[in-house]
Write an enzyme that holds these catalytic residues in place. Structure first.
Site, PDB file in Angstrom:
ATOM      1  CG  ASP A   1      -0.946  -4.959  -0.955  1.00 47.20           C
ATOM      2  OD1 ASP A   1       0.192  -4.513  -1.137  1.00 47.20           O
ATOM      3  OD2 ASP A   1      -1.893  -4.755  -1.740  1.00 47.20           O
TER       4      ASP A   1
ATOM      5  CG  ASP B   1       3.247  -0.374  -4.873  1.00 49.33           C
ATOM      6  OD1 ASP B   1       3.856  -0.243  -5.950  1.00 49.33           O
ATOM      7  OD2 ASP B   1       2.189   0.221  -4.634  1.00 49.33           O
TER       8      ASP B   1
HETATM    9  N1  GLY Z   1       0.517  -0.163  -2.521  1.00 48.19           N
HETATM   10  C1  GLY Z   1      -0.501   0.591  -3.099  1.00 48.19           C
HETATM   11  C2  GLY Z   1      -0.237   2.032  -3.135  1.00 48.19           C
HETATM   12  O1  GLY Z   1       0.826   2.493  -2.770  1.00 48.19           O
HETATM   13  O2  GLY Z   1      -1.133   2.742  -3.562  1.00 48.19           O
END
Ligand code: GLY
Length: 413
Positions: A112, A177
């Site tokens: 992330d 994601d």
């Molecule tokens: N990237 C984690 C979420 O969207 O919850």
């Protein structure tokens, strides 16, 4: 002649009313955001310590550590407030909140960092060209590149040696994601002239294009790869209601991610995928409620039946405002790329809905967050039907984009 003059006057008045209305929804949201965020900015400082607000639960603001995936959004929100208002106060606050994330550039244990550093340092570099921010972006790209698995051609999202991810039997999970981390790679290749980051990003995007989608262009949440052979081991969910369901935020990341991939590469296949996903989600009547703020999972009603009446009563009606904000922002860019008004109309409708009291908090409530009713993860029992800092971030981004489009400008700078 008099009638003609009267008609002309009416048309001009009508037009000005229309224009005022369009400006007003942005202006009015800025005023609202200022009141809310000024409170949240103060609340984030305690005894000379700067904290990162993520949500408001049970009457209290929740603060997260810098290595949490949402740690860059508050800084990013403040950069967007600077962009929307031109007020230096927000740039100063944004800079402070950005620089507490300094060490994230070296974080290698999850994917992330693209979100975290691009929203904070990336926006700071773009808006203020602050010395050293470019180096942070490059270092972050280097860290993220350590997660590239060449045999599978993807960037590994989560490690499987810790936390709940270690209990799923996964080897090399990739979540949709992860498309959102590619913007950092594209940008760093552009900045440095080193093609390697763009190559990794395109490899990841191509594998996602090939492996993450169902025939109808809805996306799985998780695809687990064998990082040695490149084989796909499993397609499933972590945050949706079922493996075969359509988790709302996953669909949102998917439209946004492929729109960005097209912006940096000009590859038609990425644009086509963004359009296919958007068309599918927005056209089919049963996919979206009338106000275009999706349920947290598009299929909660169907799969919820198997979970029983109690489950449906508890979770069957919950929307995810963050998904609407992400999709709205992506649709403005998609509209700019395609010149198709359909996307702007849908984005405008989402912004209108989010600006109503059904979703936007009254000033002084909601812990200072702008929007209510988002969902972190129902299967994990975390942050259900609460404000989330990334909903606010993408909402402000969408307002900036809307404003630019209405002036005939490229929404993305
Ligand atoms: N990237 C984690 C979420 O969207 O919850």
């Amino acid at each position: 002649m008099k009638v003609k003059l009267l008609l002309a006057a009416l048309i001009i008045t009508g037009m000005s009313v229309q224009c005022t209305d369009k400006r007003d929804i942005i202006e009015e949201n800025i005023e609202n955001a200022k009141a809310q965020l000024d409170y949240l900015i103060k609340a984030s400082e305690a005894n000379d310590t700067l904290r990162i607000p993520s949500t408001f639960r049970n009457g209290e603001i929740d603060f997260v550590p810098t290595d949490d995936w949402v740690s860059g959004f508050f800084a990013g929100t403040l950069w967007y407030m600077y962009e929307l208002t031109g007020e230096e106060y927000y740039a100063e606050q944004a800079q402070k909140h950005t620089e507490i994330l300094h060490d994230i550039q070296f974080l290698k244990w999850h994917h992330d960092v693209g979100f975290m550093v691009y929203d904070s340092y990336g926006n700071g570099l773009r808006l203020k060209n602050i010395e050293g921010y470019d180096t942070v972006l490059v270092n972050t790209a280097k860290s993220l590149a350590t997660r590239f698995r060449p045999n599978a051609g993807i960037i590994q999202s989560w490690n499987v040696d810790r936390g709940w991810q270690s209990e799923r039997g996964w080897k090399c999970p990739v979540i949709i994601d992860n498309m959102m981390n590619l913007e950092l790679f594209f940008k760093v290749s552009e900045m440095t002239g080193d093609p390697v980051y763009k190559e990794i990003a395109m490899s990841h995007a191509d594998k996602t294009l090939a492996n993450h989608y169902r025939d109808d262009f809805s996306t799985y949440h998780v695809v687990d790869y064998d990082d040695e052979t490149g084989e796909i081991r499993r397609k499933c969910t972590a945050q949706g209601i079922a493996d075969e369901s359509r988790w709302a935020r996953g669909q949102a990341w998917s439209i946004y991610g492929f729109t960005v991939a097209y912006r940096f590469t000009g590859e038609e296949r990425y644009l086509q995928r963004a359009k296919d996903v958007a068309n599918y989600l927005l056209v089919e009547e049963d996919n979206m409620p009338e106000d275009l703020v999706p349920y947290w999972d598009y299929d909660v009603k169907e799969f919820g039946k198997e979970m029983g009446e109690d489950y449906l009563a508890k979770y069957g009606e919950i929307r995810d405002v963050s998904s609407a904000a992400i999709v709205a922002s992506a649709l403005y860019e998609l509209h700019w790329m395609t010149k198709d008004d359909f996307y702007k109309q849908k984005a405008d409708k989402m912004i209108e809905s989010l600006s109503t009291p059904a979703y936007r908090a009254k000033v002084g409530e909601n812990g200072g967050f702008i929007l209510m009713h988002s969902v972190g993860s129902i299967p994990h029992g975390g942050n259900i039907d609460v404000p989330l800092n990334y909903a606010d971030y993408y909402f402000l981004e969408a307002l900036i984009r809307k404003g630019r489009i209405e002036k005939g400008e490229n929404p993305v700078r």
